[in-house]
Design a protein around this motif. Structure first.
Motif, PDB file in Angstrom:
ATOM      1  N   CYS A 125     -62.136-104.580  -7.295  1.00 17.03           N
ATOM      2  CA  CYS A 125     -62.670-105.923  -7.112  1.00 17.03           C
ATOM      3  C   CYS A 125     -62.187-106.844  -8.222  1.00 17.03           C
ATOM      4  O   CYS A 125     -61.568-106.418  -9.198  1.00 17.03           O
ATOM      5  N   PHE A 126     -62.481-108.115  -8.044  1.00 13.40           N
ATOM      6  CA  PHE A 126     -62.224-109.136  -9.061  1.00 13.40           C
ATOM      7  C   PHE A 126     -63.567-109.481  -9.687  1.00 13.40           C
ATOM      8  O   PHE A 126     -64.373-110.184  -9.084  1.00 13.40           O
ATOM      9  N   PRO A 127     -63.857-108.987 -10.883  1.00 16.43           N
ATOM     10  CA  PRO A 127     -65.107-109.367 -11.560  1.00 16.43           C
ATOM     11  C   PRO A 127     -64.942-110.738 -12.208  1.00 16.43           C
ATOM     12  O   PRO A 127     -63.890-111.026 -12.780  1.00 16.43           O
ATOM     13  N   SER A 128     -65.954-111.571 -12.139  1.00 14.27           N
ATOM     14  CA  SER A 128     -65.826-112.904 -12.730  1.00 14.27           C
ATOM     15  C   SER A 128     -65.629-112.834 -14.236  1.00 14.27           C
ATOM     16  O   SER A 128     -65.037-113.740 -14.825  1.00 14.27           O
ATOM     17  N   PHE A 129     -66.122-111.772 -14.876  1.00 11.53           N
ATOM     18  CA  PHE A 129     -65.824-111.523 -16.281  1.00 11.53           C
ATOM     19  C   PHE A 129     -65.481-110.055 -16.427  1.00 11.53           C
ATOM     20  O   PHE A 129     -66.368-109.191 -16.427  1.00 11.53           O
ATOM     21  N   GLY A 130     -64.195-109.760 -16.550  1.00 10.21           N
ATOM     22  CA  GLY A 130     -63.745-108.389 -16.739  1.00 10.21           C
ATOM     23  C   GLY A 130     -62.387-108.408 -17.428  1.00 10.21           C
ATOM     24  O   GLY A 130     -61.462-109.090 -16.958  1.00 10.21           O
ATOM     25  N   PHE A 131     -62.257-107.698 -18.551  1.00 11.09           N
ATOM     26  CA  PHE A 131     -61.032-107.750 -19.337  1.00 11.09           C
ATOM     27  C   PHE A 131     -60.639-106.364 -19.835  1.00 11.09           C
ATOM     28  O   PHE A 131     -61.491-105.527 -20.136  1.00 11.09           O
ATOM     29  N   LEU A 132     -59.326-106.158 -19.921  1.00 13.41           N
ATOM     30  CA  LEU A 132     -58.741-104.981 -20.538  1.00 13.41           C
ATOM     31  C   LEU A 132     -58.227-105.403 -21.905  1.00 13.41           C
ATOM     32  O   LEU A 132     -57.454-106.365 -22.012  1.00 13.41           O
ATOM     33  N   LEU A 133     -58.630-104.703 -22.944  1.00 17.52           N
ATOM     34  CA  LEU A 133     -58.326-105.121 -24.310  1.00 17.52           C
ATOM     35  C   LEU A 133     -57.644-103.993 -25.082  1.00 17.52           C
ATOM     36  O   LEU A 133     -58.058-102.825 -24.996  1.00 17.52           O
ATOM     37  N   CYS A 134     -56.612-104.341 -25.833  1.00 20.91           N
ATOM     38  CA  CYS A 134     -55.940-103.379 -26.698  1.00 20.91           C
ATOM     39  C   CYS A 134     -56.428-103.614 -28.129  1.00 20.91           C
ATOM     40  O   CYS A 134     -56.255-104.710 -28.684  1.00 20.91           O
ATOM     41  N   VAL A 135     -57.031-102.588 -28.710  1.00 15.25           N
ATOM     42  CA  VAL A 135     -57.706-102.711 -30.000  1.00 15.25           C
ATOM     43  C   VAL A 135     -57.073-101.755 -31.000  1.00 15.25           C
ATOM     44  O   VAL A 135     -56.947-100.550 -30.717  1.00 15.25           O
ATOM     45  N   PRO A 136     -56.662-102.249 -32.176  1.00 18.73           N
ATOM     46  CA  PRO A 136     -56.091-101.356 -33.189  1.00 18.73           C
ATOM     47  C   PRO A 136     -57.074-100.257 -33.584  1.00 18.73           C
ATOM     48  O   PRO A 136     -58.288-100.495 -33.656  1.00 18.73           O
ATOM     49  N   ALA A 137     -56.549 -99.075 -33.842  1.00 19.06           N
ATOM     50  CA  ALA A 137     -57.391 -97.948 -34.236  1.00 19.06           C
ATOM     51  C   ALA A 137     -58.227 -98.306 -35.455  1.00 19.06           C
ATOM     52  O   ALA A 137     -57.722 -98.872 -36.429  1.00 19.06           O
ATOM     53  N   GLY A 138     -59.527 -98.011 -35.402  1.00 21.41           N
ATOM     54  CA  GLY A 138     -60.435 -98.285 -36.492  1.00 21.41           C
ATOM     55  C   GLY A 138     -61.239 -99.550 -36.320  1.00 21.41           C
ATOM     56  O   GLY A 138     -62.234 -99.757 -37.027  1.00 21.41           O
ATOM     57  N   ARG A 139     -60.841-100.410 -35.381  1.00 21.36           N
ATOM     58  CA  ARG A 139     -61.548-101.674 -35.201  1.00 21.36           C
ATOM     59  C   ARG A 139     -62.393-101.689 -33.926  1.00 21.36           C
ATOM     60  O   ARG A 139     -62.941-102.724 -33.544  1.00 21.36           O
ATOM     61  N   ASP A 154     -56.843-110.022 -18.000  1.00 23.61           N
ATOM     62  CA  ASP A 154     -58.070-110.106 -17.221  1.00 23.61           C
ATOM     63  C   ASP A 154     -57.941-109.232 -15.978  1.00 23.61           C
ATOM     64  O   ASP A 154     -56.842-109.009 -15.458  1.00 23.61           O
ATOM     65  N   ILE A 155     -59.056-108.692 -15.529  1.00 22.56           N
ATOM     66  CA  ILE A 155     -59.063-107.862 -14.321  1.00 22.56           C
ATOM     67  C   ILE A 155     -59.102-108.817 -13.135  1.00 22.56           C
ATOM     68  O   ILE A 155     -60.082-109.532 -12.925  1.00 22.56           O
TER      69      ILE A 155
END
Length: 322
Positions: free
Chosen positions: A256-270, A214-215
């Motif tokens: 800043c701290f966003p109340s909803f903010g995320f960094l996501l690692c996604v497999p290639a192709g998805r 989460d950010i």
């Protein structure tokens, strides 16, 4: 590439991110490893929560202590944040929050406001406050909160790997607080917020997301550095692709701290599945880069490129690696 000047130039954004107190304070976490030594939850440490096995399944545990000056200045907001930060940490682990436990040490008026903030957040995010501790005390106030959650497929930064796409997902409803680097999108999203945080568990179970963070108060770049640190991974962040609310300077949005903010690692192709899931909830999401093995975090635009830090010589948390 030439470096441009101005408040939202990449050099200005990078400098602001490196000076962010939320990032510089993360180096203090090294004390934990120095005293307690290494640990091995999910091959960590380095995640937003710990994963343990109980009754045959994964259980997520996490906790947050609120900044004492924030508690004193806005006890209601601090109480709300105590629940929100834990809910986000459980979500970043691919889990569903099951309950929150709190500790409050404060005068009666401050404690009452803090507990009211917790109740408001608990109702909004549909997570019960299941216990805690209260000490009425006229000195400096202190608030901490802890959460437990469940996940069929816990996320972990140890599963981040070169070749995965980096996705930034955020709620862009609302406006930035003027007095604090906080973007409270929940004020506009209301009861949708409970479903928003539970989406990450769905994406984790389907394999669309394999790692997340989460950010937080470290900001987007600081939180990204924490995600990359355990594996000494790198990424070049496409700044123009990052979802951002209109009218907010990037030097503020990235710190800043966003109340909803995320960094996501996604497999290639998805990536299409991931972006579509957020679009269905009217949440912004975009692919902003591809993880690599350089250990370098950089910012990029078509006419600019700035290296922010190298994890070969920059300590983010300094936690020992498994």
């Amino acid at each position: 590439m030439p470096e441009l000047s101005g408040p939202d130039s990449l050099s200005a954004i990078a400098a602001a991110c490196l000076a962010n107190p939320g990032l510089t304070a993360k180096a203090e976490i090294a004390l934990v490893g120095e005293v307690l030594g290494g640990t091995d939850w999910m091959g960590g440490p380095g995640d937003d929560g710990a994963v343990v096995t109980a009754h045959g399944g994964p259980v997520i545990a996490c906790g947050e202590a609120l900044f004492p000056p924030f508690v004193a200045a806005d006890p209601h907001g601090a109480g709300f944040a105590a629940v929100l930060t834990n809910v986000n940490d459980v979500a970043a682990m691919g889990g569903v929050p099951l309950g929150v436990v709190d500790t409050v040490v404060a005068s009666e008026p401050v404690a009452r406001k803090a507990l009211a903030g917790m109740r408001e957040a608990a109702e909004l995010y549909d997570v019960p406050i299941i216990g805690g501790h209260l000490t009425i005390h006229d000195g400096d106030p202190a608030i901490s909160a802890f959460a437990v959650g469940a996940s069929a497929a816990p996320l972990s930064v140890t599963r981040a790997a070169p070749g995965q796409s980096l996705v930034v997902a955020a709620a862009l409803d609302g406006r930035m607080r003027a007095d604090f680097p906080f973007f409270p999108a929940f004020e506009s999203r209301g009861r949708r917020s409970a479903g928003d945080v539970r989406l990450l568990g769905v994406l984790a179970e389907s394999g669309v997301v394999v790692a997340a963070k989460d950010i937080s108060m470290a900001g987007l770049v600081g939180s990204l550095a924490m995600l990359l640190e355990p594996g000494r991974l790198g990424v070049t962040l496409d700044v123009d692709a990052v979802p951002a609310p209109p009218g907010v300077p990037l030097t503020r949005w990235f710190n800043c701290f966003p109340s909803f903010g995320f960094l996501l690692c996604v497999p290639a192709g998805r990536e299409p599945e991931c972006l579509a899931a957020f679009a269905e909830r009217d949440l912004a999401a975009a692919v902003v880069g591809t993880l690599d093995d350089t250990g370098t975090l950089a910012l990029s635009r078509p006419d600019e490129h700035v290296e922010v830090l190298s994890l070969h010589d920059f300590r983010v948390t300094g936690l020992p690696r498994a």
